[in-house]
Design a protein around this motif. Structure first.
Motif, short mmCIF file in Angstrom:
data_model
loop_
_atom_site.label_atom_id
_atom_site.label_comp_id
_atom_site.label_asym_id
_atom_site.label_seq_id
_atom_site.Cartn_x
_atom_site.Cartn_y
_atom_site.Cartn_z
N VAL A 104 -8.09 2.01 -1.66
CA VAL A 104 -7.61 1.25 -2.01
C VAL A 104 -8.77 -0.12 -2.70
N SER A 105 -8.76 -0.27 -3.45
CA SER A 105 -9.82 -1.25 -4.75
C SER A 105 -8.83 -2.80 -4.71
N ASP A 106 -9.04 -4.04 -4.74
CA ASP A 106 -8.25 -5.25 -5.12
C ASP A 106 -8.93 -5.96 -6.12
N ASP A 136 0.56 -1.47 -0.29
CA ASP A 136 0.21 0.31 -0.25
C ASP A 136 0.83 1.11 -0.19
N GLY A 160 -4.24 3.10 -11.72
CA GLY A 160 -5.50 2.56 -11.83
C GLY A 160 -6.55 3.05 -12.10
N ARG A 191 -5.81 -2.96 -9.44
CA ARG A 191 -5.81 -2.23 -8.54
C ARG A 191 -6.58 -0.85 -9.31
N VAL A 218 -6.73 3.03 -7.02
CA VAL A 218 -6.99 3.87 -5.87
C VAL A 218 -7.29 5.35 -5.62
#
Length: 221
Positions: free
Chosen positions: A31-33, A3, A112, A38, A40
């Motif tokens: 943050v989204s994976d 991160d 991203g 990813r 952000v």
């Protein structure tokens, strides 16, 4: 993937009253994976809702299957469906047992962007990728499956990270909330002044009932 040196947002800070938590979230990163990659988003606009004490809140009339996560500990994700087509995301705050949340209204995609564009093909520029609560969710890929996630768990696919530097108080603007039928005049919308990703303000306009007698959804938490 790491991160980038940022740390989880302090849960103790999130346990404060919603109007205090909301401006503290400005500048924080979501943050989204996912298997696709990813995304952000740096938060630039948020809106506070105080649960059962707030007529604009989904929890105003008490606990339901839809809002139950709002009555738990701070730091969890409350996701709801609105207008029959959009998802909106909220950070649960306040003390355990007393519902409160902060709606994530807008942000800047800081990582991203290419993936976010595939999710938001109608966006005319990167500024519009997460400009509005539904757009923000789309850009992050947040939906029904994200409901109830612990945003402070390092293993969570969606995480909330503290800002590297807090937004200076002089840079925080305050105004009425958007899209609620009650309590719209409450000045609990906070945004980073002059940031281009902040959504356009629109006062609430009552919506017609559908043929089934149901009102369309609202942007509240």
């Amino acid at each position: 993937m790491g991160d980038a040196g940022l740390t989880a947002f302090p849960r103790e800070t999130l346990r404060g009253p919603a109007p205090d938590v909301a401006p503290a979230l400005l500048g924080a990163h979501v943050v989204s994976d996912s298997p696709a990659g990813r995304v952000v988003v740096r938060l630039t606009e948020v809106e506070a809702y105080a649960g059962e004490a707030d007529p604009g809140s989904h929890a105003f009339r008490g606990r339901t299957r839809r809002n139950v996560v709002m009555f738990g500990d701070a730091g969890f994700l409350y996701v709801y469906f609105t207008y029959g087509m959009h998802w909106c995301a909220n950070v649960v705050c306040g003390v355990d047992g007393a519902a409160a949340a902060v709606l994530l209204r807008a942000g800047e995609v800081v990582a991203g962007a290419a993936l976010a564009r595939t999710r938001r093909p109608a966006a005319r520029s990167d500024v519009e990728l997460a400009r509005g609560p539904a757009r923000l969710c789309s850009a992050l890929g947040v939906g029904r499956e994200s409901y109830g996630l612990d945003l402070l768990d390092p293993a969570s696919p969606v995480r909330l990270l503290a800002p590297a530097l807090p937004v200076p108080p002089d840079d925080v603007a305050v105004g009425p909330r958007v899209g609620v039928t009650a309590g719209a005049e409450t000045p609990w919308r906070f945004w980073i002044a002059s940031d281009p990703t902040v959504s356009a303000y629109r006062a609430h306009v009552p919506r017609r009932r559908t043929s089934g007698g149901r009102r369309t959804g609202e942007s509240s938490a």
